[in-house]
Design an enzyme around this catalytic site. Structure first.
Site, PDB file in Angstrom:
ATOM      1  CG  HIS A  56      -7.372  -3.318   9.804  1.00  0.00           C
ATOM      2  ND1 HIS A  56      -6.067  -2.920   9.989  1.00  0.00           N
ATOM      3  CD2 HIS A  56      -7.327  -4.299   8.873  1.00  0.00           C
ATOM      4  CE1 HIS A  56      -5.272  -3.639   9.204  1.00  0.00           C
ATOM      5  NE2 HIS A  56      -6.009  -4.469   8.523  1.00  0.00           N
TER       6      HIS A  56
ATOM      7  NE  ARG B 196      -2.292  -1.325   3.583  1.00  0.00           N
ATOM      8  CZ  ARG B 196      -1.752  -0.535   4.496  1.00  0.00           C
ATOM      9  NH1 ARG B 196      -1.835   0.785   4.393  1.00  0.00           N
ATOM     10  NH2 ARG B 196      -1.161  -1.034   5.562  1.00  0.00           N
TER      11      ARG B 196
ATOM     12  CE1 TYR C 204       0.506  -5.895  -1.971  1.00  0.00           C
ATOM     13  CE2 TYR C 204      -0.792  -4.069  -1.125  1.00  0.00           C
ATOM     14  CZ  TYR C 204      -0.184  -5.292  -0.933  1.00  0.00           C
ATOM     15  OH  TYR C 204      -0.281  -5.904   0.286  1.00  0.00           O
TER      16      TYR C 204
ATOM     17  NE  ARG D 202      -0.116  -8.859   2.321  1.00  0.00           N
ATOM     18  CZ  ARG D 202      -0.745  -8.404   3.421  1.00  0.00           C
ATOM     19  NH1 ARG D 202      -1.879  -8.948   3.823  1.00  0.00           N
ATOM     20  NH2 ARG D 202      -0.216  -7.426   4.121  1.00  0.00           N
TER      21      ARG D 202
ATOM     22  CB  CYS E 265       0.361  -6.678  13.886  1.00  0.00           C
ATOM     23  SG  CYS E 265       1.583  -5.412  13.523  1.00  0.00           S
TER      24      CYS E 265
ATOM     25  CE  LYS F 253      -6.276  -3.880   4.283  1.00  0.00           C
ATOM     26  NZ  LYS F 253      -6.602  -4.403   5.625  1.00  0.00           N
TER      27      LYS F 253
ATOM     28  CG  ASP G 107      -7.735  -7.432   6.506  1.00  0.00           C
ATOM     29  OD1 ASP G 107      -6.736  -7.345   7.239  1.00  0.00           O
ATOM     30  OD2 ASP G 107      -7.987  -6.619   5.604  1.00  0.00           O
TER      31      ASP G 107
ATOM     32  CB  SER H 250      -0.896  -3.988   7.801  1.00  0.00           C
ATOM     33  OG  SER H 250      -2.074  -3.357   7.402  1.00  0.00           O
TER      34      SER H 250
END
Ligand code: GTP
Ligand code: MN
Ligand code: MN
Length: 607
Positions: free
Chosen positions: A250, A81, A221, A389, A274, A230, A297, A272
């Site tokens: 989130h 991002r 991306y 990812r 974590c 997002k 998420d 993100s």
């Protein structure tokens, strides 16, 4: 005048005149060779993936190892991002607040219109009708993404409910959908060969919360290009939720089942990279406890008729961090991707056509790295990008909760906030009440990860893990959280906890083993809710004594557990000026109750 040929479920299928007009307008502006309406079918997936393989953008993986799965490697500058290039465009600058980049909407539209003019030349423009959350939700949360990227079409099939079924809903709902416009910004001139990952050095990820629109340019991306995730489900939805009195967060959603078959749902917000996806698919290490996944998420939470807070996962797939994922840390993610039907981005390719990343089992002697170079164990570069990812269907998760598609959601018993902190923040602490819990969320901090460009390792405040995802003023957001609590019956509200799996000891290693062992921490939280577990009151909240945690069979020195649980007043006194500085940044819109909480903390610390 549109000169592009139109294919797919087109104007003959949809009766939504407003939608047809918009698609025509964008085709006129961007000038693609043809326009294709996506139907979300398997045949369409086959067309997209074959086209990408032919173009050299996808590698088809070994059918025996990962059936119907593909590897994509991005441009080395388009891997995460881009927060610096993300904008919230509200009429008034205060609307975006001090934490977002702001540009006047008219000015942004004028700038981006120039970029979009002719930007799809030589390409196909795809129209993707999609829905965030179940189709039978009331109302269904619809969107249409226009894109010139086949990678986006293929990814959206995994990540959202998309295609023909959504068109029927769009027909009924007029302009009640989020308009999402995306281009990689790489027009092709006559005879010009395409590159494997088209993108542009100029990038804009722009949001217009007031008109529910998203304009993205220059990046392929995930977080910048799959606009349902997002951009819609967090930034635009958070603004809608603020207007309508609910929460778009989130957060993962996890179902926990005790040995006595009692069910509790937990939502957790971590920044993100974590630990959300890992906790969402947790395999408990304590006997008799089971866990199932609802979401990994994003959580949309509204009050139900019974006064409890219910959470829905708006997504249809997992977009998970690959490195560190393995049969020990996250066996359920491994079982999900093993079934295939998945995309892998920026991981390494093995010589037998499978994927590999740092932390995965196996001891490969040769790989093709994400940058296309030969890789051996002696290489000084990583085989996979740290933010590589996997994109995989939730329905394939062996521990998905049967109710994961319930349009009413699941009732939340506990909310966890957590960050990545080497020091200071204990393994778990329980808030005194909702307002104090809101303060914990509002002041949480984390060391930055590879999920966003820049700043790796720096500690920053990341309120409710929403810093990069909030579609409006952060001060108003804190007030919104307080209002949500005030409007509810206090004993029906979820209890709020603050966790940290990442505290380190003197040797630099993690004090707590994490992953499946986090079930021990969750058990304590559930027992607190049920009024069964002991805790010690500290300046920052209620913390378990080591005896109150179920440590049976845990192979960790007790001293480490004690160190992980420690609340050191000196460390916390050092946090106060940092919180103060953060509140200065939040500015005039900081609710007075948050300042009251800071003063109360200062008093309790004797500072
Ligand atoms: P986004 O998908 O970007 O929002 O991130 P996420 O919160 O889902 O992060 P994820 O679960 O993918 O975790 C990312 C990193 O944290 C990986 O490197 C994991 O190995 C690591 N991690 C996750 N859980 C734990 C834990 O309990 N302890 C430790 N030490 N590391 C963990
Ligand atoms: Mn995330
Ligand atoms: Mn994740």
């Amino acid at each position: 005048m549109t000169t592009a040929a139109v294919r797919g479920i087109d104007a003959a299928t949809t009766t939504n005149a407003q939608l047809i007009d918009w698609v025509r307008e964008i085709a006129d502006l961007t000038g693609p060779d043809e326009v294709v309406w996506c139907d979300g079918s398997d045949a369409e997936w086959d067309r997209m993936t074959s086209r990408l393989v032919e173009a050299g953008s996808f590698v088809k993986l070994n059918e025996k190892k990962k059936p119907n799965s593909f590897l994509a490697v991005s441009d080395p500058d388009d891997v995460a991002r881009v927060e610096e290039r993300t904008f919230i465009c509200t009429a008034d600058e205060t609307g975006a607040g001090p934490t977002n980049n702001w540009v006047d909407p008219a000015e942004m539209k004028s700038t981006m219109t120039q970029l979009y003019r002719g930007c799809m030349r030589g390409r196909t423009m795809y129209v993707i009708p999609f829905c965030m959350g179940p189709l039978d939700a009331n109302p269904p949360m619809l969107g249409v993404e226009i894109t010139d990227s086949e990678y986006v079409v293929a990814s959206m099939k995994i990540m959202t409910r998309m295609g023909t079924d959504v068109v029927k809903l769009l027909d009924e709902r007029g302009d009640q959908y989020v308009k999402c416009l995306h281009s990689v910004g790489a027009p092709l001139e006559e005879g010009q060969a395409d590159v494997a990952w088209p993108c542009n050095d100029t990038k804009y990820i722009s949001h217009f919360p007031e008109t529910r629109e998203i304009w993205s340019y220059g990046s392929g991306y995930g977080g910048n290009a799959l606009l349902g995730k997002k951009c819609y489900a967090l930034r635009i939805a958070s603004a809608i939720a603020h207007d309508e009195g609910w929460l778009a967060e989130h957060m993962l959603i996890l179902k926990l089942i005790s040995p006595a078959d009692e069910v509790h749902y937990v939502a957790a917000a971590f920044p993100s990279a974590c630990g959300k996806t890992n906790l969402a698919m947790l395999q408990p290490t304590i006997p008799g406890w089971r866990a199932e996944t609802v979401g990994d998420d994003i959580a949309w939470m509204r009050f139900g008729e019974d006064g409890r807070l219910y959470a829905v996962n708006p997504e249809f797939g997992f977009f998970g961090v690959a490195p560190g994922t393995n049969w020990k840390t996250n066996p359920n993610a491994m079982r999900t991707i093993e079934q295939g039907n998945s995309l892998f981005t920026n991981v390494a390719l093995t010589d037998d056509g499978d994927v590999w990343w740092e932390g995965l089992e196996g001891d490969p002697q040769h790989l093709t790295s994400w940058t296309g170079e030969d890789w051996t164990p002696d290489s000084d570069k990583k085989a996979a990008h740290p933010n590589s990812r996997y994109t995989t269907p939730i329905s394939q998760c062996p521990v998905v909760a049967p109710e994961w598609q319930d349009p009413n959601g699941v009732p939340i018993s506990a909310i966890l906030f957590g960050g990545r902190r080497k020091t200071t923040v204990p393994l778990i602490s329980e808030s005194r009440d909702w307002q104090h819990g809101t303060f914990m969320g509002a002041t949480m901090s984390s060391e930055m990860t590879a999920a966003a460009k820049g700043g790796l390792g720096q500690v920053r405040r990341d309120p409710m893990a929403m810093l990069p995802f909030l579609g409006y003023n952060v001060g108003h957001y804190f007030q919104h959280w307080i209002n949500v609590g005030k409007g509810a019956d206090a004993d029906k509200l979820p209890k709020i906890f603050y966790v940290n799996w990442f505290r380190r000891g003197e040797d630099g290693g993690f004090l707590w083993p994490g992953f499946g062992e986090n079930s021990r921490v969750l058990k304590w939280a559930i027992e607190r809710i049920e009024g069964k577990a002991a805790a010690e009151e500290t300046a920052i909240g209620y913390v378990p004594t080591p005896e109150a945690l179920d440590l049976e069979g845990l192979d960790v020195p007790l001293a480490d557990v004690e160190a992980a649980l420690t609340v050191d007043p000196e460390e916390w006194k050092a946090e106060l000026p940092l919180i103060e500085e953060w509140f200065e940044k939040v500015g005039d819109n900081l609710p007075t109750s948050m300042r009251d909480e800071l003063e109360a903390l200062r008093l309790r610390l004797g500072a």
